[in-house]
Design a protein around this motif. Structure first.
Motif, PDB file in Angstrom:
ATOM      1  N   GLN A   1    -113.657 -51.693 -64.164  1.00 33.29           N
ATOM      2  CA  GLN A   1    -113.260 -51.170 -62.852  1.00 33.29           C
ATOM      3  C   GLN A   1    -113.468 -52.231 -61.772  1.00 33.29           C
ATOM      4  O   GLN A   1    -112.589 -52.476 -60.941  1.00 33.29           O
ATOM      5  CB  GLN A   1    -114.061 -49.909 -62.537  1.00 33.29           C
ATOM      6  CG  GLN A   1    -113.761 -49.397 -61.152  1.00 33.29           C
ATOM      7  CD  GLN A   1    -114.314 -48.016 -60.915  1.00 33.29           C
ATOM      8  OE1 GLN A   1    -114.032 -47.079 -61.658  1.00 33.29           O
ATOM      9  NE2 GLN A   1    -115.107 -47.887 -59.876  1.00 33.29           N
TER      10      GLN A   1
ATOM     11  N   VAL B   1    -106.892 -47.800 -62.695  1.00 33.08           N
ATOM     12  CA  VAL B   1    -108.170 -47.194 -62.309  1.00 33.08           C
ATOM     13  C   VAL B   1    -107.973 -45.719 -61.973  1.00 33.08           C
ATOM     14  O   VAL B   1    -108.798 -44.865 -62.314  1.00 33.08           O
ATOM     15  CB  VAL B   1    -108.786 -47.945 -61.102  1.00 33.08           C
ATOM     16  CG1 VAL B   1    -110.065 -47.277 -60.638  1.00 33.08           C
ATOM     17  CG2 VAL B   1    -109.068 -49.396 -61.482  1.00 33.08           C
TER      18      VAL B   1
ATOM     19  N   ASN C   1    -107.868 -43.659 -65.000  1.00 30.52           N
ATOM     20  CA  ASN C   1    -109.212 -43.572 -65.580  1.00 30.52           C
ATOM     21  C   ASN C   1    -110.033 -42.482 -64.889  1.00 30.52           C
ATOM     22  O   ASN C   1    -110.700 -41.666 -65.537  1.00 30.52           O
ATOM     23  CB  ASN C   1    -109.910 -44.936 -65.444  1.00 30.52           C
ATOM     24  CG  ASN C   1    -111.082 -45.062 -66.382  1.00 30.52           C
ATOM     25  OD1 ASN C   1    -110.941 -44.812 -67.587  1.00 30.52           O
ATOM     26  ND2 ASN C   1    -112.238 -45.413 -65.858  1.00 30.52           N
ATOM     27  N   ASN C   2    -109.968 -42.443 -63.575  1.00 30.57           N
ATOM     28  CA  ASN C   2    -110.698 -41.404 -62.833  1.00 30.57           C
ATOM     29  C   ASN C   2    -110.153 -40.022 -63.181  1.00 30.57           C
ATOM     30  O   ASN C   2    -110.895 -39.063 -63.368  1.00 30.57           O
ATOM     31  CB  ASN C   2    -110.569 -41.626 -61.318  1.00 30.57           C
ATOM     32  CG  ASN C   2    -111.227 -42.928 -60.893  1.00 30.57           C
ATOM     33  OD1 ASN C   2    -112.052 -43.470 -61.620  1.00 30.57           O
ATOM     34  ND2 ASN C   2    -110.865 -43.426 -59.726  1.00 30.57           N
TER      35      ASN C   2
ATOM     36  N   GLU D   1    -121.246 -47.351 -64.571  1.00 33.31           N
ATOM     37  CA  GLU D   1    -119.892 -46.762 -64.516  1.00 33.31           C
ATOM     38  C   GLU D   1    -119.586 -45.896 -65.741  1.00 33.31           C
ATOM     39  O   GLU D   1    -118.402 -45.692 -66.086  1.00 33.31           O
ATOM     40  CB  GLU D   1    -118.807 -47.837 -64.378  1.00 33.31           C
ATOM     41  CG  GLU D   1    -118.940 -48.744 -63.183  1.00 33.31           C
ATOM     42  CD  GLU D   1    -118.806 -48.026 -61.851  1.00 33.31           C
ATOM     43  OE1 GLU D   1    -118.190 -46.946 -61.804  1.00 33.31           O
ATOM     44  OE2 GLU D   1    -119.347 -48.550 -60.857  1.00 33.31           O
TER      45      GLU D   1
END
Ligand code: NAD
Ligand code: UDX
Length: 480
Positions: A285, A311, A314-315, A354
């Motif tokens: 990230q 990203v 991914n979230n 993370e």
């Protein structure tokens, strides 16, 4: 061309990269003294601990490498100045996290530690010193380092007129959990620079164990950018397969079958196609966001947007998993016990930076659930730090949590404690011990109807079903 001979190395930063990397260099180059220095006294003490189980980084095989070299030609200390002055070669291997405030907050890398290192080297180095960027850095950071080092000559009161520097970029590609293997048999070693003698001096070190054809030489900027690009491509693969995992669940396809089918195409290849709860770790990230920041900086907003999507997916995957747990448990998890198996960002590491477990656990806490968290390598303090929330069994904060709507969490020291009376168990890290759980004997301990949520696709679906439990498995649309 006369070779520059290296007999003493200093590495600034005894972290996940500095420690293992220098341990392997020392192990393979017994004639070179390797000093790893860090400001963090506790970390240095742990690297020097007689009990090798207490090393600050958990990596399979690291204890053996350290035990062979430590005290002979591998030394850990806080003596930054002394070790810089004695070194022919200084590696900068300090943290470069995402900036949290100021210009570029949330995207740009925070380079304060790198700059501090450059200033220390400028102040204490003697003779000719090769300075190596080991940290992952924005493209053209070497330029700033060169400027700081050059300024060392300008102080008329110092003896720095005798000092000279060459700056190289030598990014590290190791992955946590396989660091020793990655360092001992790397796919490639990348060295970027302008000074051929310095490049060959560094190559000579690696040649102790890496074949020369695997040592790539490039210019400084290609080397810096290759590291960001490698991480962006790897992370992109994960977001791609995760996006398709949701598609599989909606359509009756199976992500494992899809991954096998596409991975058999030699142009795609089979690696890095495991769908999961999203990528974690300290690098992906941070490095993509840095790339996004740089794209904006260089006037390339479309390119920035392209990488930012990786990203965002991914979230989304992490929130998606938390949401579907709530949905399957009749739309509410308030007061329900949910067991979490695995908190590290992947197996075989104690690192939680993370980790997808953090966002998923926070979402479930927000929904009012009572989490019981077990990880074979992650300590209670680390989870407390990541969740930023005291434990339910902490005497100062103990409260009745059942239906108040406020979530709470407890640390469990074994799998049975996690499972007992739980409405659901959620597997978030692919630790070996979670692959072969005896569901037949665990199922009766749970509150029925109970669920197993397998976000790593590692349990045997049939066995879970036979034990009477419900199962959701990432990317498995077979119930459609
Ligand atoms: P880390 O946080 O584990 O370690 C960095 C260490 O540097 C800390 O112990 C800190 O105390 C020390 N430090 C900072 N400033 C210092 C100074 N001025 N003097 C002495 N010590 C100082 O970080 P890490 O995971 O080892 O990562 C280091 C770099 O390598 C980062 O740029 C990262 O992006 C990159 N990288 C990390 C990985 C990984 O898997 N962790 C892989 C490849 C590259
Ligand atoms: C990564 C890069 O792999 C490494 O080259 C670089 O030097 C540092 O960043 P690391 O973060 O340690 O290494 O681990 P990696 O194995 O890449 O996994 C990162 C994340 O992606 C983990 O959360 C992992 O679970 C996830 N992942 C990986 C998947 O979800 N699916 C996969 O197929 C592979």
């Amino acid at each position: 061309m006369e070779n520059f001979s290296v007999s003493s190395i200093c590495c600034i930063g005894a972290g996940y990269v500095g420690g293992p990397t220098m341990a392997v260099i020392a192990d393979r180059c017994p004639e070179i003294q390797v000093n790893v220095v860090d400001l963090n006294e506790e970390r240095v003490a742990a690297w020097n601990d007689k009990n090798l189980q207490n090393l600050p980084v958990y990596e399979p095989g690291l204890d053996l490498v350290v035990s062979r070299a430590r005290g002979k030609n591998l030394h850990f200390s806080t003596q930054v100045e002394r070790c810089i002055s004695n070194a022919d070669m200084v590696f900068i291997s300090v943290n470069t996290p995402t900036k949290t405030k100021g210009l570029g907050a949330g995207q740009a890398s925070d380079l304060r530690w790198v700059e501090a290192c450059a200033r220390q080297v400028a102040k204490y180095a003697k003779g000719h010193t090769i300075v190596i960027e080991k940290s992952t850095l924005p493209v053209r950071t070497a330029e700033a380092i060169q400027k700081i080092l050059k300024s060392a000559h300008r102080n008329p009161s110092s003896d720095k007129a005798q000092c000279s520097f060459s700056v190289l970029s030598n990014p590290e590609f190791l992955a946590e959990g396989t660091a020793i293997n990655d360092l001992e048999t790397p796919d490639r070693v990348l060295i970027g620079g302008e000074d051929q003698k310095a490049i060959e001096a560094l190559a000579e070190i690696y040649r102790h164990w890496v074949p020369d054809e695997k040592i790539l030489r490039t210019n400084l900027w290609s080397s810096e950018l290759s590291k960001l690009t490698a991480n962006a491509f790897l992370a992109q693969r994960i977001s791609s397969i995760n996006s398709i995992s949701a598609f599989c669940e909606a359509t009756g396809a199976d992500i494992k079958e899809v991954a096998r089918a596409i991975g058999s195409d030699s142009r795609i290849g089979p690696k890095f196609l495991a769908a999961g709860p999203g990528f974690g770790g300290s690098c992906f990230q941070k490095d993509i966001l840095n790339l996004v920041y740089l794209c904006h900086h260089f006037g390339l907003p479309e390119v920035a947007e392209y990488w930012e999507r990786v990203v965002m997916i991914n979230n989304w995957q992490q929130h998606r998993i938390a949401r579907l747990v709530v949905k399957k448990l009749f739309g509410t998890v308030t007061g329900k016990k949910i067991g979490i198996l695995g908190f590290s960002f992947k197996a075989d590491t104690n690192d939680t930076r993370e980790s997808p477990a953090i966002r998923i656990a926070k979402d479930l806490l927000e929904e009012g659930s009572n989490l019981s968290i077990y990880d074979p390598k992650v300590e209670i303090e680390q989870i407390t730090h990541e969740l930023n929330l005291q434990r339910e069994d902490d005497t100062n904060t103990k409260k009745e949590t059942s239906l108040t709507g406020e979530g709470a969490w407890k640390y469990a020291s074994n799998i049975k404690d996690v499972i007992k009376d739980a409405d659901a168990v959620l597997i978030l890290t692919e630790w070996q011990e979670f692959r072969s759980l005896d569901w037949e004997s665990l199922a009766p301990l749970m509150r029925q109807p109970a669920w197993v949520f397998d976000s790593r696709g590692i349990v045997n679906t049939e066995q879970v079903k036979e034990s009477g439990l419900n199962i959701w498995k990432i990317g498995d649309g077979s119930d459609q």
